[in-house]
Design an enzyme around this catalytic site. Structure first.
Site, PDB file in Angstrom:
ATOM      1  N   SER A  28       5.497   0.456   5.218  1.00  0.00           N
ATOM      2  CA  SER A  28       6.229   1.595   6.253  1.00  0.00           C
ATOM      3  C   SER A  28       5.078   2.233   6.732  1.00  0.00           C
ATOM      4  CB  SER A  28       6.842   2.163   5.103  1.00  0.00           C
ATOM      5  OG  SER A  28       8.011   3.103   5.944  1.00  0.00           O
ATOM      6  N   CYS A 109      10.294  -0.526  -3.681  1.00  0.00           N
ATOM      7  CA  CYS A 109       9.717   0.756  -3.426  1.00  0.00           C
ATOM      8  C   CYS A 109       9.981   1.900  -4.227  1.00  0.00           C
ATOM      9  CB  CYS A 109      10.398   1.190  -1.783  1.00  0.00           C
ATOM     10  SG  CYS A 109       9.351   2.665  -1.460  1.00  0.00           S
ATOM     11  N   ASN A 209       2.316 -10.891  -5.129  1.00  0.00           N
ATOM     12  CA  ASN A 209       1.899  -9.799  -4.645  1.00  0.00           C
ATOM     13  C   ASN A 209       1.266  -8.745  -5.429  1.00  0.00           C
ATOM     14  OD1 ASN A 209       3.238  -6.763  -3.618  1.00  0.00           O
ATOM     15  ND2 ASN A 209       1.663  -7.885  -2.084  1.00  0.00           N
ATOM     16  N   GLY A 233      -1.080  -6.765   1.141  1.00  0.00           N
ATOM     17  CA  GLY A 233      -0.884  -5.597   1.980  1.00  0.00           C
ATOM     18  C   GLY A 233      -1.967  -4.745   2.416  1.00  0.00           C
ATOM     19  N   ARG A 234      -2.393  -3.748   1.496  1.00  0.00           N
ATOM     20  CA  ARG A 234      -3.647  -2.911   1.799  1.00  0.00           C
ATOM     21  C   ARG A 234      -4.750  -3.569   2.159  1.00  0.00           C
ATOM     22  NH1 ARG A 234      -2.800   0.071  -3.787  1.00  0.00           N
ATOM     23  NH2 ARG A 234      -2.379  -2.139  -4.386  1.00  0.00           N
TER      24      ARG A 234
HETATM   25  C1  LIG Z   1       1.504   2.392   2.839  1.00  0.00           C
HETATM   26  C2  LIG Z   1       2.548   1.619   2.049  1.00  0.00           C
HETATM   27  C3  LIG Z   1       3.820   1.292   2.669  1.00  0.00           C
HETATM   28  C4  LIG Z   1       4.702   0.303   2.033  1.00  0.00           C
HETATM   29  N1  LIG Z   1       5.869  -0.039   2.477  1.00  0.00           N
HETATM   30  C5  LIG Z   1       6.471  -0.831   1.737  1.00  0.00           C
HETATM   31  C6  LIG Z   1       7.787  -1.224   2.654  1.00  0.00           C
HETATM   32  O1  LIG Z   1       8.095  -0.693   3.519  1.00  0.00           O
HETATM   33  N2  LIG Z   1       8.732  -2.215   2.039  1.00  0.00           N
HETATM   34  C7  LIG Z   1       8.068  -2.930   0.861  1.00  0.00           C
HETATM   35  O2  LIG Z   1       8.924  -3.935   0.201  1.00  0.00           O
HETATM   36  N3  LIG Z   1       6.915  -2.631   0.431  1.00  0.00           N
HETATM   37  C8  LIG Z   1       6.259  -1.684   0.799  1.00  0.00           C
HETATM   38  N4  LIG Z   1       5.037  -1.335   0.220  1.00  0.00           N
HETATM   39  C9  LIG Z   1       4.557  -2.171  -0.870  1.00  0.00           C
HETATM   40  C10 LIG Z   1       3.634  -3.486  -0.350  1.00  0.00           C
HETATM   41  O3  LIG Z   1       4.407  -4.245   0.458  1.00  0.00           O
HETATM   42  C11 LIG Z   1       2.917  -4.176  -1.632  1.00  0.00           C
HETATM   43  O4  LIG Z   1       4.052  -4.880  -2.168  1.00  0.00           O
HETATM   44  C12 LIG Z   1       1.994  -3.170  -2.428  1.00  0.00           C
HETATM   45  O5  LIG Z   1       1.421  -2.507  -1.384  1.00  0.00           O
HETATM   46  C13 LIG Z   1       1.219  -4.293  -3.321  1.00  0.00           C
HETATM   47  O6  LIG Z   1       0.309  -5.145  -2.366  1.00  0.00           O
HETATM   48  P1  LIG Z   1      -1.134  -4.870  -2.039  1.00  0.00           P
HETATM   49  O7  LIG Z   1      -1.843  -4.442  -3.406  1.00  0.00           O
HETATM   50  O8  LIG Z   1      -1.615  -6.266  -1.498  1.00  0.00           O
HETATM   51  O9  LIG Z   1      -1.316  -3.430  -1.208  1.00  0.00           O
HETATM   52  C14 LIG Z   1       4.007  -0.442   0.909  1.00  0.00           C
HETATM   53  C15 LIG Z   1       2.890  -0.166   0.255  1.00  0.00           C
HETATM   54  C16 LIG Z   1       2.031   0.876   0.812  1.00  0.00           C
HETATM   55  C17 LIG Z   1       0.800   0.955   0.352  1.00  0.00           C
END
Ligand SMILES: Cc1cc2nc3c(=O)[nH]c(=O)nc-3n(C[C@H](O)[C@H](O)[C@H](O)COP(=O)(O)O)c2cc1C
Length: 340
Positions: A28, A109, A209, A233-234
């Protein structure tokens, strides 16, 4: 390494062929249309919209249209968040009408704003209610429905396998699991091995993930979890090409559109301009700041704090663009590690 090559293989989700197994996670405020178009162009297997509040969309409040609008991407996946079955069903119908090919339900979330409304990961506390939302969405649309969740609420309630099994029985086509509990937020390290308990519970495509930042990580999370694909994601902050570069490395081909050092300024400026046109200048300036900060931190860490501040707080796009170009002259693209 065969498992790396597997990442380049297509994956069928609810009858749709997804071109490879390295996905961009929904984030998001980050994975808007401008970002998803870039990640897709670089070769990410699947990209997902930012979460859309189903109640807002169902009640016709403005603000969600941009999130559900269909970009020029073959598989348009829209994620919905909410806790009321009627709103989830209505929002799913609206998203499908706007061209969504897959509807994803957010059960992961951890944000208080979301779980304060008993949506997101709070749904994992009440599997019966979570399943009633899944049933409502599946009943409302013809397109495949998927679910994204965490391992559970906390260490004492690791119910992702149970919820995933019930979701599969309801007709869900794919489940994504972030290897943390809700109570962990983003702390500690994602538990890739714990995702295997979900693997043992379902036979639909499982996506793993959490904390993946490189091709090596992608191979490791699949090995530990037994998942079919990885979602990242990040690690994309300041590098929309990460999923694509891992998928390309797995296919043994170059990453499409990867900017070289000389082209990095053009790349960042094009992303900046795309955001200004997506949101309008005022909102675009605000939305783009975090991206500019990440690009600078990652690829131009040598710039002075004053230059960084001027770019981050600039309100005149032409001046910001001139400063960006100067900042990236001589910068090095940090992508070798990701593709490794
Ligand atoms: C800033 C931010 C916004 C996120 N928004 C969502 C979202 O809208 N929907 C969702 O399912 N997960 C959301 N997530 C979670 C990510 O999809 C993901 O599950 C999480 O960051 C772990 O993956 P990563 O370590 O590769 O970042 C968000 C994460 C972050 C950091």
């Amino acid at each position: 390494m065969p498992i790396l090559a597997n990442l380049a293989e297509p994956l069928v989700v609810g009858g749709l062929s997804i071109r490879n197994r390295v996905f961009l996670a929904p984030m998001s405020g980050i994975t808007d249309e401008a970002f998803r178009l870039r990640a897709h162009a670089h070769g990410a297997g699947l990209v997902v919209s930012e979460m859309v509040a189903s109640g807002e969309l169902a009640k016709g409040r403005t603000g969600s249209e941009r999130r559900i609008r269909r970009p020029d991407i073959p598989v348009h996946m829209v994620q919905l968040a909410g806790r009321e079955a009627w709103a989830m069903a209505e929002a799913a119908r609206i998203a499908e009408g706007e061209g969504a090919d897959i509807i994803d339900i957010n059960m992961g979330c951890p944000a208080k704003k979301v779980i304060g409304g008993y949506a997101g990961s709070a749904l994992m506390l009440d599997p019966d209610h979570a399943v009633s939302l899944i049933d409502a969405v599946i009943g409302a649309v013809k397109v495949p429905v998927t679910v994204k969740m965490r391992l559970g609420w906390d260490e004492g309630a690791l119910n992702a396998p149970l919820l995933a099994r019930r979701a599969e029985a309801s007709g869900v086509s794919m489940v994504t699991v972030h290897g943390r509990t809700r109570c962990q937020f983003y702390q500690g390290k994602a538990d890739w091995r714990a995702i295997r308990r979900v693997r043992d519970a379902v036979s639909i495509p499982l996506i793993a993930n959490g904390d993946v930042a490189s091709g090596e990580d992608a191979v490791a999370i699949l090995e530990h979890s037994g998942a079919d694909a990885v979602m990242i994601g990040r690690a994309h902050y300041g590098a929309p090409w990460v999923a694509g570069s891992i998928a390309s490395a797995a296919a043994g081909s170059p990453t499409p559109g990867l900017p070289d050092i000389a082209a990095l300024a053009d790349y960042v400026v094009a992303h900046y301009e795309a955001m200004l046109s997506l949101y309008g200048v005022d909102a675009g300036l605000r939305q783009a700041r975090k991206h500019l900060g990440w690009y600078l931190d990652r690829h131009a860490p040598q710039i002075s704090p004053e230059t960084r501040r001027a770019i981050m707080t600039g309100t005149e796009p032409a001046a910001v663009i001139a400063r960006l170009r100067a900042a990236f002259a001589g910068a090095e693209v940090q992508f070798d590690k990701e593709a490794a």
